[in-house]
Each structure stands twice: as structure tokens, then as C-alpha cells.
Design a protein around this motif. Sequence first.
Motif, short mmCIF file in Angstrom:
data_model
loop_
_atom_site.label_atom_id
_atom_site.label_comp_id
_atom_site.label_asym_id
_atom_site.label_seq_id
_atom_site.Cartn_x
_atom_site.Cartn_y
_atom_site.Cartn_z
N ARG A 237 1.18 -0.80 0.06
CA ARG A 237 0.38 0.11 -0.50
C ARG A 237 1.24 1.38 -0.46
O ARG A 237 0.30 2.23 -0.50
CB ARG A 237 -0.94 0.56 0.91
CG ARG A 237 -2.28 0.91 1.08
CD ARG A 237 -3.18 0.94 2.23
NE ARG A 237 -3.11 -0.08 2.37
CZ ARG A 237 -3.50 -0.83 3.47
NH1 ARG A 237 -3.40 -1.15 4.52
NH2 ARG A 237 -4.21 -2.32 3.91
N ARG A 238 1.94 1.25 0.66
CA ARG A 238 3.03 2.73 0.83
C ARG A 238 3.50 2.83 -0.20
O ARG A 238 3.65 3.71 -1.01
CB ARG A 238 3.84 2.21 1.88
CG ARG A 238 5.24 3.43 2.11
CD ARG A 238 5.75 2.68 2.71
NE ARG A 238 6.34 1.78 2.82
CZ ARG A 238 7.74 1.39 3.73
NH1 ARG A 238 8.16 2.36 4.98
NH2 ARG A 238 8.28 0.92 2.84
N TRP A 239 3.87 1.71 -1.20
CA TRP A 239 5.04 2.11 -2.20
C TRP A 239 4.13 1.73 -3.11
O TRP A 239 4.05 3.12 -4.69
CB TRP A 239 6.08 0.91 -2.33
CG TRP A 239 6.79 0.18 -1.40
CD1 TRP A 239 7.55 -0.18 -0.69
CD2 TRP A 239 8.05 1.55 -1.49
NE1 TRP A 239 8.22 -0.39 -0.21
CE2 TRP A 239 8.90 0.82 -0.72
CE3 TRP A 239 8.27 2.79 -1.80
CZ2 TRP A 239 9.66 2.02 -0.39
CZ3 TRP A 239 9.42 3.20 -1.86
CH2 TRP A 239 10.18 2.79 -0.34
N GLU A 241 0.98 3.49 -2.60
CA GLU A 241 0.27 4.95 -2.69
C GLU A 241 -1.07 4.68 -2.76
O GLU A 241 -2.08 5.34 -3.56
CB GLU A 241 0.35 6.16 -3.80
CG GLU A 241 2.38 6.70 -3.55
CD GLU A 241 2.39 7.90 -4.61
OE1 GLU A 241 1.75 8.61 -5.08
OE2 GLU A 241 4.20 8.59 -4.18
#
Length: 246
Positions: A237-239, A241
Amino acid sequence: MSHYNDRNEAEQRIRRSEPSLSVAQVRDYLLAHPDFLANDPELVAALAPSRMEGHNVVDMQQFIIGKLQNQVRTLRDIQSDLIEASSLNSLAREQVHQAALALLDARDFEHLIDFITAPDGLARVLGSRACAICIETTNGVSAIGVRSVRVLEPGGVARMMGGVVPYRLVANVCGSRGLYNHLADEVQSEALVRLEFSRVSPPGLLALGGFEPEQFHPDQAADLLEFLGRVVERCVRRWLELPPDL
């Protein structure tokens, strides 16, 4: 003399009023409650015959001692099993914590996927043979996606896991080439963890293939594997976005 007769007569009335138990009834009760004597040492001490009373006398003391010795052995076996299980759980916890830190240290999305799918990456840290990450597609075609991400058909995650469940642990399996590629023949057990990346993306799957037929099995606790799945979700989810909430 009158006082003695009155007392004697009273005792006889009490005996006549009390129900009597036959030997057979007492025997049946003891057979139905085998722990009765073992749980009443004072009664055993009062009833147990001496060893000197003859070879035809059953030595109750030896019987009770033998039974207590068996109970002690059983408790020791249980204690040994608990210690072994605790040690194995501690080892698994350390492996999962190490894996979580490595996932969080990924430099970018490509590095994250490489660590998850490479034989010397996440699989090695967890002591398993192979690891794969999958995501469902919306075009209905399953394949090997970019950067070694397996692409499943719509509903493929639920199909592989036998329903909409958070995880599935299976012993004695033949590894799927669609998941583990050339390592499939060496996979003998499997742990599948459902991944929910975000509300705008389809579900995914983290698959771990074990060396041994019982490395993963349905009776295992899966809290550590679920925790690992949540870490993978957050890293993806972070990478990419993606929205943080489901």
C-alpha cells in the motif's frame, strides 16, 4: 442397666432405619469411579492392608503408588510437550519479526517484490522452501504478472483458499507450479494468507510453501502468519500509494 438398654435399642432403631449397601453395590460404585480411592489418601491409608498379611491379599498401597507414578509420568510428558511447543513458537516469532523488519526495509516496490518471491528472501527467513504473492485481475485472465507477481482470475483467491477466509494451512500437498514455478516439486505443505491491499484494489494472496509435509497444517495457530500478511499489505500500500483504509 436401663440406660444401657435404652441406648442399645436406639442404636438398633438407627441401623434398621439406615439403608444398607451390599458388597456388589460398593464394588459397582468403585468401578464406576476409579479415581475415588486415588483422590482420598486418608481412606487408602486406613484401608490398605499390610504386605505381611499374606500372598492372597491385594496390596492397595502398591496399586495407588503405581497409579500416582503413572500420573507423574503423564504430567512430565505434558510438560515436555509444552516446553517444546513454546520453544518452537519462540523460534517462529523471531523468524516472523525478522521477516517483518526486512519487508519494512525494502528500498522500493521492486525490491519488496524481489524479497518476497526470491528463494533466498522471505522464504529463507521463514525457513520455508518458496514464497509467492498474488493479486486478482479484472480482465479474467490469470498469468505471471510483472516483477514475479502472480495474477489470478476474479474470485481466484477465494477459490484457492476454499472460501472467503483469512488464511488456510494445508499439510501434505503437491506444490502448484502456478504459484511456486520450478520449486513446486519441493513444496509439501502450504500456508495461504489473504491480502486486502485497499478498498480500490482486488484481493491478493501470500503463499508459503513448506519443505516438510507437516511444516504447515490445519491445527497450527496462524496469528503470526496473519500478522505477516498485514505487514505485506501495508508495504504494498505504501509503495503503490493506495488509500490506507479498506
